[in-house]
Design an enzyme around this catalytic site. Structure first.
Site, PDB file in Angstrom:
ATOM      1  N   CYS A 126       0.414   8.602  -0.978  1.00 42.41           N
ATOM      2  CA  CYS A 126       0.878   7.218  -0.843  1.00 42.41           C
ATOM      3  C   CYS A 126      -0.033   6.176  -1.483  1.00 42.41           C
ATOM      4  O   CYS A 126       0.373   5.454  -2.392  1.00 42.41           O
ATOM      5  CB  CYS A 126       1.048   6.881   0.637  1.00 42.41           C
ATOM      6  N   HIS A 182      -0.090  -0.085   2.751  1.00 44.55           N
ATOM      7  CA  HIS A 182      -0.976   1.070   2.634  1.00 44.55           C
ATOM      8  C   HIS A 182      -1.983   0.951   1.492  1.00 44.55           C
ATOM      9  O   HIS A 182      -2.311   1.933   0.824  1.00 44.55           O
ATOM     10  CB  HIS A 182      -0.176   2.360   2.496  1.00 44.55           C
TER      11      HIS A 182
END
Length: 494
Positions: A126, A182
């Site tokens: 991610c 993130h």
């Protein structure tokens, strides 16, 4: 439009002829011939079962033409709706071959634009992929990009680093990020510190879909930098927010990064309140791996979540159409990396965290009605930093010369039929390395053995050509090492 002047790589791209050949062969074919053709094109034979009958698949293959730019079309700078799924596998859409998942909205988006068969994420997890997209550079250019993925507050995307959002904002765009960030945690890192005017979403890598509890048991739903309380199913909330944003009366072009967490674990679909309550109980009891949901999920549950993602994207696209901005909005959909353990990746090997094809090749679709014709397919190898460079050029923004891009703008290819520059695609994660040049891929996995695959006829990476092509192997390895020498080293374990 200003040209991209800051590409620092010089790779080689040779589009594979197989996609064009396979799709041409599919015209008027029987069901058996269609299945063979779609496998050759990188689409599993199971796609013939389809979103419909084998005959419908044959008709779809006949309509989908090799990409050609329409140089007669002209338009103003586009709005940009950039949508990311989370841990969605390359073949998890029915238009990419999933035999058991129906994604009519994303399939329609593909029919209305261009479907990319050889598109890649910037990394295999991610955070680094998001760094590569937001900066247009290899994740290893920045300290925060070395985390695979970010798991604490020690690093993040430095607010001083130019981003897709900050550069487009400087060129007159309104900017917003809705969903998963993130790229670092408060108080030091945030989308609103890195070029986005607005942020609504979660900071961490995963959260429980109802309670919004994150990996450490913290509450993780924010509007700007302030907690926002809403205990409904997360995908519904993001869909509502995005639909509201695209329907606003905007007085300038806009960029919306819409980052769903679907279908990332935990494996909770809308309405699974009992499973949600059990995971929340475990989080509150101190189970640090409760969100991994290692004892839960199923192929059926995963399919339900992907189909929910598809419905959600469809709702946002309907809102965009109601707003009257559909024609002038570039919509891009992709996954942030390869799929997880319930994904359908056939025929690729590997999944998330690996630099095998299944870990980095992702479904990718682009639609811009004002400039790009529909029913097209491209087998051009591309990766996340290319989209950064492309969107900057289309938006009239120049890269920061102090932070040169590693991606190559595809604006000339998409709009003017210009042949893309020759270049290599480079990846690095701890314990693995990979580089793609045209049809060839150099790969070293955790075994430490150098391997060479010709992806044009071996997408599954099973026929190692290293011994047969030692000079090419050495050349690609040397190219990888030259690029790697310019990146930050991984920190050593303390």
């Amino acid at each position: 439009m200003p040209a991209n002047e800051s590409n620092t790589s010089s790779p080689h791209v040779t589009p594979s002829p197989l996609t064009r050949r396979a799709f041409g062969a599919a015209v008027g074919a029987t069901a058996a011939t269609v299945a063979a053709a779609t496998v050759a094109a990188g689409i599993p034979a199971a796609a013939a079962a389809g979103p419909g009958t084998a005959e419908a698949t044959a008709a779809g293959a006949a309509r989908e033409q090799p990409f050609r730019a329409d140089r007669g079309k002209h338009a103003r700078r586009p709005n940009i709706l950039f949508i990311l799924g989370d841990d969605l596998g390359w073949a998890d859409l029915s238009s990419y071959g999933a035999p058991h998942i129906r994604t009519p909205n994303l399939d329609r988006l593909a029919r209305q634009g261009v479907r990319f068969t050889d598109a890649y994420s910037g990394s295999a997890t991610c955070s680094p992929t998001r760094f590569s997209l937001y900066t247009g550079r290899y994740p290893g250019r920045t300290e925060g990009g070395l985390a695979e993925p970010i798991a604490d507050t020690s690093v993040g995307l430095e607010p001083t680093h130019p981003t897709l959002a900050s550069l487009l904002r400087g060129a007159g765009y309104a900017t917003a990020l809705i969903g998963k960030w993130h790229c670092g945690y408060l108080p030091d890192y945030s989308p609103t510190r890195s070029g986005w005017d607005e942020f609504f979403g979660n900071f961490g890598g995963a959260l429980e879909y109802y309670s919004k509890l994150g990996l450490g048991g913290e509450y993780d739903l924010y509007e700007g930098d302030a907690e926002y309380k809403d205990l409904r199913y997360y995908t519904r909330i993001l869909t509502e927010r995005a639909s509201e944003y695209v329907q606003r009366d905007h007085d300038r072009p806009w960029l919306l990064n819409l980052n769903f967490t679907t279908p990332h674990w935990p494996w909770i679909a809308d309405g699974d309140t009992e499973e949600s309550a059990e995971i929340v109980r475990r989080i509150k009891a101190g189970d640090g791996r409760a969100l991994w949901n290692a004892d839960g999920g199923s192929v059926e549950k995963y399919a339900e979540m992907v189909e929910d993602l598809d419905r959600s994207v469809g709702e946002v696209l309907k809102a965009l159409k109601r707003s009257g901005q559909e024609e002038d909005t570039l919509v891009f959909f992709a996954s942030d990396n390869g799929g997880e353990r319930f994904s359908y990746n056939w025929p690729l090997s590997g999944n998330k965290s690996s630099l095998q094809e299944g870990g980095i090749r992702v479904p990718s679709v682009l639609r811009w009605p004002a400039r790009i014709n529909g029913n097209q397919v491209s087998d051009l190898p591309v990766f996340s930093p290319d989209w950064t460079a492309t969107l900057l050029e289309l938006g009239g923004a120049r890269p920061d010369p102090a932070h040169p891009l590693d991606g190559t703008s595809l604006a000339g290819y998409l709009l003017r039929d210009e042949a893309p520059k020759e270049r290599d695609l480079f990846w690095r994660v701890r314990g693995e390395r990979a580089l793609r040049r045209g049809d060839w891929k150099y790969y070293r996995g955790r075994s430490g053995t150098d391997q060479l695959f010709r992806l044009a006829d071996d997408q599954r990476e099973q026929a190692d050509r290293a011994a047969a092509e030692p000079e090419l192997l050495a050349e690609l390895r040397a190219s990888w090492e030259r690029t790697n020498a310019g990146l930050l080293p991984y920190p050593t374990a303390s």
